[in-house]
Design an enzyme around this catalytic site. Structure first.
Site, PDB file in Angstrom:
ATOM      1  N   HIS A  36       3.622   4.532   9.192  1.00  0.00           N
ATOM      2  CA  HIS A  36       3.527   3.105   9.500  1.00  0.00           C
ATOM      3  C   HIS A  36       4.626   2.616  10.434  1.00  0.00           C
ATOM      4  O   HIS A  36       4.493   1.558  11.047  1.00  0.00           O
ATOM      5  CB  HIS A  36       3.570   2.280   8.209  1.00  0.00           C
ATOM      6  N   LYS A 195       3.123  12.160 -16.166  1.00  0.00           N
ATOM      7  CA  LYS A 195       4.287  13.067 -16.064  1.00  0.00           C
ATOM      8  C   LYS A 195       5.486  12.369 -15.439  1.00  0.00           C
ATOM      9  O   LYS A 195       6.642  12.697 -15.755  1.00  0.00           O
ATOM     10  CB  LYS A 195       3.902  14.337 -15.298  1.00  0.00           C
ATOM     11  N   VAL A 283      11.451   6.162  -3.259  1.00  0.00           N
ATOM     12  CA  VAL A 283      10.632   5.560  -4.307  1.00  0.00           C
ATOM     13  C   VAL A 283      10.691   6.403  -5.580  1.00  0.00           C
ATOM     14  O   VAL A 283      10.492   7.615  -5.544  1.00  0.00           O
ATOM     15  CB  VAL A 283       9.163   5.414  -3.846  1.00  0.00           C
TER      16      VAL A 283
END
Length: 339
Positions: A36, A195, A283
């Site tokens: 992006h 997980k 993140v």
């Protein structure tokens, strides 16, 4: 390059998207990688590597960088989406009007939809419609090892058998990358979300200093939570003993390449949530996944005590050690209990 001949367009030029693009290109396929940020793509093109995340892995000649989304999507009917789960729906809505009429979409995103806790298949159907073939790949894959060509295995599930066969052929490499097909579309998606949560818990345990016994107990009981939630959603229980379940769970709970595990370790050592996220610098999917998995479990009536305690630490300010003691202090149960 004649973009019509590209085998795959990869949407997302972070570490994992880049690693998958490298793997595909290394298999001899023409691959287009879109990100992006045009400046980031220009840097990748100039360096012919992802210096920020994968500095020692040069791009194969068949990996092509593209900053124009329409051009990238025109390159191939096969679109691999590798973006964080909280922007997954937004990205699909962005690419929908630009995709080729014969487009097929696969994602490597792990998680659930932000705020709603919906499976990504539901988000994809809403954004793309009912006619487009969908697929998901998931399993124990650290980007650095995948990009370096170290042996790796994943699971693949698809709504369309032909698409599944084509993807398996594109991705599978006998030298380093093994792709197992699995008809359980729900289970393969769910394992990657749960997980992430359990890995934070394993990191907390190690950060506190509880040792290998406690970590292993968390992994095992975390697998039980994953399996219970999967059963309530109609997944095949055997899926969670495969790459997208146990495989990914063990990897992310035991190796410090896992951002979720490192995040949990910092919390176990006394760091607050914000500072721990800032130190990771990328993140931490498990942070949002914890809230989403908790909401999904509540919606279908599944008790997930480990997930609940991790939620209390992340969103309610509970101390990690106190959360661990709450788990240890639960009433005695049969190991095979549904709670």
């Amino acid at each position: 390059m004649n973009t019509i001949n590209a085998s795959m367009t990869v949407i997302g030029a972070g570490s994992y998207g880049t690693a998958l693009a490298i793997t595909l290109a290394r298999n001899g396929h023409h691959v287009v990688l879109w990100g992006h940020d045009p400046a980031h793509i220009a840097t990748l093109q100039a360096d012919r590597c992802n210096a920020a995340f994968l500095p020692d892995v040069p791009f194969p000649d068949t990996l092509h960088l593209e900053s124009d989304l329409a051009t990238a999507l025109a390159a191939s009917r096969n679109i691999l989406v590798v973006v964080p789960s909280h922007v997954f729906g937004q990205v699909l809505r962005q690419i929908k009007p630009l995709m080729r009429p014969d487009a097929r979409v696969v994602w490597a995103t792990k998680g659930l939809e932000a705020e709603t806790g919906r499976l990504l298949q539901d988000v994809a159907r809403e954004a793309l419609g009912d006619e487009i073939p969908l697929a998901v790949i998931s399993g124990p894959t650290f980007a650095k090892e995948l990009a370096a060509g170290l042996p790796t295995a994943i699971s693949l599930a698809a709504t369309d058998e032909t698409f599944a066969d084509d993807l398996q052929q594109l991705l599978h490499c006998g030298k380093s990358f093994r792709v197992y097909s699995n008809p359980d579309f729900i289970g393969v998606q769910l394992g990657g979300a749960v997980k992430n949560v359990i890995a934070i818990g394993a990191g907390m345990s190690d950060g506190i200093g509880f040792g290998a016994n406690a970590r292993t107990a968390l992994i095992t009981r975390g697998l039980a939570e994953m399996s219970r939630l999967g059963a309530a959603l109609g997944a095949d229980p055997t899926t969670f003993m495969g790459m997208a379940g146990l495989g990914d769970l063990v990897l992310t709970c035991t190796d410090n390449q896992s951002r979720n595990r490192r995040f949990g370790m910092m919390l176990g050592q006394g760091a607050d949530v914000q500072s721990a996220q800032e130190k990771i610098g990328q993140v931490v999917e498990g942070y949002r996944n914890t809230k989403e998995v908790r909401e999904l479990a509540a919606r279908v009536g599944v008790e997930m005590p480990i997930t609940e305690e991790i939620y209390q630490v992340l969103y309610c300010g509970k101390n990690a050690r106190e959360a661990a003691l709450t788990l240890l202090g639960r009433t005695r149960k049969d190991e095979r209990s549904s709670q």
